[in-house]
Design an enzyme around this catalytic site. Structure first.
Site, short mmCIF file in Angstrom:
data_model
loop_
_atom_site.label_atom_id
_atom_site.label_comp_id
_atom_site.label_asym_id
_atom_site.label_seq_id
_atom_site.Cartn_x
_atom_site.Cartn_y
_atom_site.Cartn_z
CE LYS A 284 9.52 -35.68 -11.91
NZ LYS A 284 9.62 -36.40 -13.21
CG ASP B 199 6.98 -38.47 -14.10
OD1 ASP B 199 6.56 -37.71 -13.20
OD2 ASP B 199 8.17 -38.82 -14.19
CG ASP C 137 0.50 -23.46 -12.86
OD1 ASP C 137 0.13 -22.39 -12.34
OD2 ASP C 137 0.84 -23.55 -14.05
CB THR D 14 17.18 -37.57 -7.18
OG1 THR D 14 16.67 -37.89 -8.46
CG2 THR D 14 16.32 -38.19 -6.12
CE LYS E 70 9.16 -41.08 -16.96
NZ LYS E 70 10.32 -40.57 -16.21
NE ARG F 29 19.10 -45.14 -19.44
CZ ARG F 29 19.85 -44.20 -18.88
NH1 ARG F 29 20.84 -43.65 -19.55
NH2 ARG F 29 19.61 -43.81 -17.64
O1 C5P Z 1 16.84 -45.84 -18.11
P1 C5P Z 1 16.63 -45.69 -16.63
O2 C5P Z 1 16.14 -46.96 -15.95
O3 C5P Z 1 17.81 -45.08 -15.93
O4 C5P Z 1 15.41 -44.66 -16.56
C1 C5P Z 1 14.81 -44.32 -15.35
C2 C5P Z 1 13.58 -43.48 -15.56
O5 C5P Z 1 13.25 -42.90 -14.30
C3 C5P Z 1 13.73 -42.33 -16.55
O6 C5P Z 1 12.46 -42.13 -17.18
C4 C5P Z 1 14.11 -41.17 -15.66
O7 C5P Z 1 13.68 -39.93 -16.18
C5 C5P Z 1 13.33 -41.47 -14.38
N1 C5P Z 1 13.89 -40.88 -13.16
C6 C5P Z 1 15.17 -41.14 -12.72
N2 C5P Z 1 15.64 -40.57 -11.58
C7 C5P Z 1 14.88 -39.75 -10.88
C8 C5P Z 1 13.58 -39.47 -11.31
C9 C5P Z 1 13.12 -40.05 -12.46
O8 C5P Z 1 15.89 -41.92 -13.33
N3 C5P Z 1 15.34 -39.25 -9.77
#
Ligand code: C5P
Length: 249
Positions: free
Chosen positions: A75, A73, A78, A137, A46, A229
């Site tokens: 988003k 991503d 516009d 979210t 991503k 992570r």
């Molecule tokens: O590190 P982690 O697994 O928590 O990262 C999740 C990824 O998904 C990040 O890039 C975060 O911005 C994205 N994301 C999220 N929750 C959302 C939408 C996107 O964690 N509702």
């Protein structure tokens, strides 16, 4: 490629290619370094707003050179002409997914879907799938009522926007695992669904409030998982990615 075929093509990928590793890093060198540690050829990564703001289309092209598939991503939200033009640029970069807000409206979603259906692609590339975000979210009910007062509750908004995006030609939706069952109720099995908030059982949740295991997400109807992570901070990112893929199967 038409919508039905593209969805089937993506759904048929093996589990280790349906884990999208979030390159949540501030620059191209860090992104390419992390991508190199993932092992599998053709794996998905991503590129979000931070990395794209720092490194631009060059990082997408470099990742493509390394046989990575890119979930771009950004988003989009516009006017229809601008969203369609941005979607064409995503296609020209060789991205496999691009994202937009469903709340950009019927004309913008339709324009983006049409732009992708006819976009020029790099040689051998498949057109990007268009994914819609319904309600971020991170927004609370209170914040939503500040920007868009309505009798709809949050679930109603998610379902209404999901139906709108699907009817206007998007290929899939992004949502949290918690919202997945009601999303599938609204749009059925056909659209692709991509979910973040994934953790292996017993692992640290970091700043995520509600997390789901890979298996639970797939059982609730997720096709692709976005994982940051748990992979990027692992001693062996390739092994962490494979463990997630195994849990999905
Ligand atoms: O590190 P982690 O697994 O928590 O990262 C999740 C990824 O998904 C990040 O890039 C975060 O911005 C994205 N994301 C999220 N929750 C959302 C939408 C996107 O964690 N509702």
């Amino acid at each position: 490629m038409n919508r039905e075929k593209l969805i089937q093509h993506l759904r048929d990928l093996p589990a280790n290619r349906r884990v999208i590793t979030a390159l949540d890093v501030p620059g191209q060198d860090e992104a390419l370094n992390l991508a190199d540690k993932l092992g599998t050829g053709g794996g998905f990564v991503k590129v979000g707003l931070e990395l794209f703001s720092a490194a631009g289309p060059s990082v997408v092209r470099e990742l493509r050179q390394k046989d990575r598939n890119v979930f771009l991503d950004l988003k989009y939200h516009d006017i229809p002409n601008t969203v369609a033009s941005a979607a064409r640029q995503a296609a020209a970069m060789g991205a496999s997914f691009c994202t937009m807000h469903a709340s950009a409206g019927r004309s913008a979603i339709t324009a983006a879907a049409e732009a992708l259906a006819t976009a020029e692609l790099p040689e051998g590339a498949v057109r990007p799938a268009l994914l819609a975000v319904t309600v971020l979210t991170s927004l609370s009910e209170e914040e939503i009522s500040e920007v868009r007062p309505s009798d709809d509750n949050l679930d109603d908004s998610v379902q209404r926007l999901a139906r709108l995006a699907w009817d206007c030609g998007c290929d899939g939706l992004v949502c949290s695992p918690a919202d997945l069952p009601k999303l599938r109720d609204a749009v059925g099995d056909e659209p692709l669904v991509i979910t973040p908030g994934i953790r292996m059982a017993g692992a640290a949740t970091d700043d995520q409030h509600r997390v789901t295991t890979p298996r639970m997400a797939v059982d609730s109807g997720a096709d692709f998982l976005v994982v940051g992570r748990p992979i990027s901070k692992a001693d062996d990112p390739a092994a962490a990615l494979n463990a997630i893929a195994q849990d999905m199967e």
